[in-house]
Design an enzyme around this catalytic site. Structure first.
Site, PDB file in Angstrom:
ATOM      1  N   ASP A   1       2.488  -1.343 -84.049  1.00  0.00           N
ATOM      2  CA  ASP A   1       2.466   0.038 -84.014  1.00  0.00           C
ATOM      3  C   ASP A   1       3.425   0.596 -82.701  1.00  0.00           C
ATOM      4  O   ASP A   1       4.511   0.756 -83.250  1.00  0.00           O
ATOM      5  CB  ASP A   1       0.773   0.342 -83.264  1.00  0.00           C
ATOM      6  CG  ASP A   1       0.280   1.670 -83.485  1.00  0.00           C
ATOM      7  OD1 ASP A   1       0.996   2.455 -83.740  1.00  0.00           O
ATOM      8  OD2 ASP A   1      -0.580   1.945 -82.895  1.00  0.00           O
TER       9      ASP A   1
ATOM     10  N   PHE B   1      -4.832   6.232 -89.544  1.00  0.00           N
ATOM     11  CA  PHE B   1      -5.844   5.098 -88.735  1.00  0.00           C
ATOM     12  C   PHE B   1      -6.350   4.248 -89.855  1.00  0.00           C
ATOM     13  O   PHE B   1      -7.118   4.725 -90.689  1.00  0.00           O
ATOM     14  CB  PHE B   1      -6.960   5.872 -87.872  1.00  0.00           C
ATOM     15  CG  PHE B   1      -7.736   5.115 -87.141  1.00  0.00           C
ATOM     16  CD1 PHE B   1      -7.443   4.990 -85.740  1.00  0.00           C
ATOM     17  CD2 PHE B   1      -8.512   4.201 -87.562  1.00  0.00           C
ATOM     18  CE1 PHE B   1      -7.932   4.247 -84.850  1.00  0.00           C
ATOM     19  CE2 PHE B   1      -9.104   3.137 -86.649  1.00  0.00           C
ATOM     20  CZ  PHE B   1      -8.851   3.346 -85.138  1.00  0.00           C
ATOM     21  N   VAL B   2      -6.082   2.988 -89.795  1.00  0.00           N
ATOM     22  CA  VAL B   2      -6.343   2.066 -90.897  1.00  0.00           C
ATOM     23  C   VAL B   2      -7.539   1.118 -90.299  1.00  0.00           C
ATOM     24  O   VAL B   2      -7.309   0.490 -89.201  1.00  0.00           O
ATOM     25  CB  VAL B   2      -5.266   1.380 -91.937  1.00  0.00           C
ATOM     26  CG1 VAL B   2      -4.476   2.487 -92.433  1.00  0.00           C
ATOM     27  CG2 VAL B   2      -4.361   0.693 -90.696  1.00  0.00           C
TER      28      VAL B   2
ATOM     29  N   ARG C   1     -13.933  -4.850 -89.762  1.00  0.00           N
ATOM     30  CA  ARG C   1     -12.767  -5.778 -90.214  1.00  0.00           C
ATOM     31  C   ARG C   1     -13.017  -6.580 -91.558  1.00  0.00           C
ATOM     32  O   ARG C   1     -12.179  -7.189 -92.110  1.00  0.00           O
ATOM     33  CB  ARG C   1     -12.968  -6.901 -88.993  1.00  0.00           C
ATOM     34  CG  ARG C   1     -12.544  -6.133 -87.645  1.00  0.00           C
ATOM     35  CD  ARG C   1     -12.276  -7.686 -86.724  1.00  0.00           C
ATOM     36  NE  ARG C   1     -12.359  -7.371 -85.174  1.00  0.00           N
ATOM     37  CZ  ARG C   1     -11.067  -6.872 -84.557  1.00  0.00           C
ATOM     38  NH1 ARG C   1     -10.066  -6.948 -85.130  1.00  0.00           N
ATOM     39  NH2 ARG C   1     -11.165  -6.677 -83.518  1.00  0.00           N
TER      40      ARG C   1
HETATM   41  C1  PRP Z   1      -3.814  -4.562 -82.485  1.00  0.00           C
HETATM   42  C2  PRP Z   1      -2.819  -5.529 -83.362  1.00  0.00           C
HETATM   43  C3  PRP Z   1      -1.908  -5.539 -82.504  1.00  0.00           C
HETATM   44  C4  PRP Z   1      -1.713  -4.466 -81.590  1.00  0.00           C
HETATM   45  C5  PRP Z   1      -0.360  -3.741 -82.020  1.00  0.00           C
HETATM   46  O1  PRP Z   1      -4.561  -5.299 -81.781  1.00  0.00           O
HETATM   47  O2  PRP Z   1      -3.435  -6.607 -83.587  1.00  0.00           O
HETATM   48  O3  PRP Z   1      -2.113  -6.918 -81.578  1.00  0.00           O
HETATM   49  O4  PRP Z   1      -3.028  -3.882 -81.620  1.00  0.00           O
HETATM   50  O5  PRP Z   1      -0.192  -2.605 -81.401  1.00  0.00           O
HETATM   51  P1  PRP Z   1       0.990  -2.499 -80.407  1.00  0.00           P
HETATM   52  O6  PRP Z   1       2.235  -2.448 -81.408  1.00  0.00           O
HETATM   53  O7  PRP Z   1       0.699  -0.747 -80.093  1.00  0.00           O
HETATM   54  O8  PRP Z   1       1.272  -3.108 -79.325  1.00  0.00           O
HETATM   55  P2  PRP Z   1      -5.695  -4.910 -80.973  1.00  0.00           P
HETATM   56  O9  PRP Z   1      -5.530  -4.682 -79.347  1.00  0.00           O
HETATM   57  O10 PRP Z   1      -6.428  -3.609 -81.641  1.00  0.00           O
HETATM   58  O11 PRP Z   1      -6.620  -6.246 -81.045  1.00  0.00           O
HETATM   59  P3  PRP Z   1      -7.438  -6.794 -82.208  1.00  0.00           P
HETATM   60  O12 PRP Z   1      -6.079  -7.649 -82.905  1.00  0.00           O
HETATM   61  O13 PRP Z   1      -8.480  -7.918 -81.869  1.00  0.00           O
HETATM   62  O14 PRP Z   1      -8.077  -5.832 -83.132  1.00  0.00           O
END
Ligand code: PRP
Length: 188
Positions: free
Chosen positions: A102, A151-152, A164
């Site tokens: 992201d 938002f997916v 999930r």
């Molecule tokens: C999500 C995804 C990445 C990160 C990406 O993890 O798995 O690790 O966000 O976002 P960024 O590019 O803005 O850094 P999240 O923190 O939601 O944890 P999860 O994998 O446990 O859902």
């Protein structure tokens, strides 16, 4: 749960076909080599489980968990390892598996941290990429789908730890999250 879904973005079939393609590409690129696959918890769980079954190259896998420092994380870029991998990656070919990139801050931090451990090579494979959200320069080596800033959820991706288990990747109805349209890091 499906009542909270505005639309299905990628069906099970579409995901499986793309995962197969990524697997073939990885098989070609790593032919004759051995891999260590590092999955990033929790979101990458489903993707990693499916992808490694498409990889013919001998591999070992490990898991890493990272967490952001509270609400300011996505702007500060501060990431903390809360569960490190158990194996040494020195002189190994390492492939990091993420569900989504992201802002790019998490992947950038992870790649920098793992690179400091002297792997023979280090690449990243993400299922979803939101290039429009990038706050730092990083391009995944392998990417499943590029998507707009929607938002997916599903196939490992959560909102507040829910959804999930959906087998598809879907867009949530705004009323289901009601926090604007950026992928907030809730409770993770
Ligand atoms: C999500 C995804 C990445 C990160 C990406 O993890 O798995 O690790 O966000 O976002 P960024 O590019 O803005 O850094 P999240 O923190 O939601 O944890 P999860 O994998 O446990 O859902």
């Amino acid at each position: 749960m499906m009542k909270d879904i505005a639309k299905v973005l990628f069906t099970e079939e579409t995901i499986a076909a793309r995962v197969k393609e990524l697997g073939s590409q990885i098989n070609k690129d790593y032919e004759g080599k051995e891999l260590i696959v590092v999955g990033v918890l929790k979101g990458a769980l489903m993707f990693m489980a499916d992808l490694i079954r498409e990889i013919k190259t001998p591999l070992r896998f490990d898991l890493i968990a990272v967490s952001s420092y509270g609400a300011s994380t996505s702007s500060s870029g501060i990431v903390r390892i809360i569960k490190d991998i158990d194996m040494s990656i020195e002189n190994e070919h390492v492939l990091v598996i993420e569900d989504i990139v992201d802002t790019g801050l998490t992947l950038k931090y992870l790649m920098k941290t793992l690179a400091s451990r002297q792997p023979a090579s280090l690449k990243s494979c993400v299922l979803l990429d939101k290039p429009s959200r990038r706050k730092t320069e990083i391009t995944p080596d392998y990417s499943g789908f590029s998507i707009p800033d929607w938002f997916v959820v599903g196939y490992g991706l959560d909102f507040a730890q829910r959804y999930r288990q959906l087998p598809v990747i879907a867009v949530l109805k705004p009323e289901a999250y009601n926090i604007g349209n950026s992928q907030e890091k809730e409770e993770s």
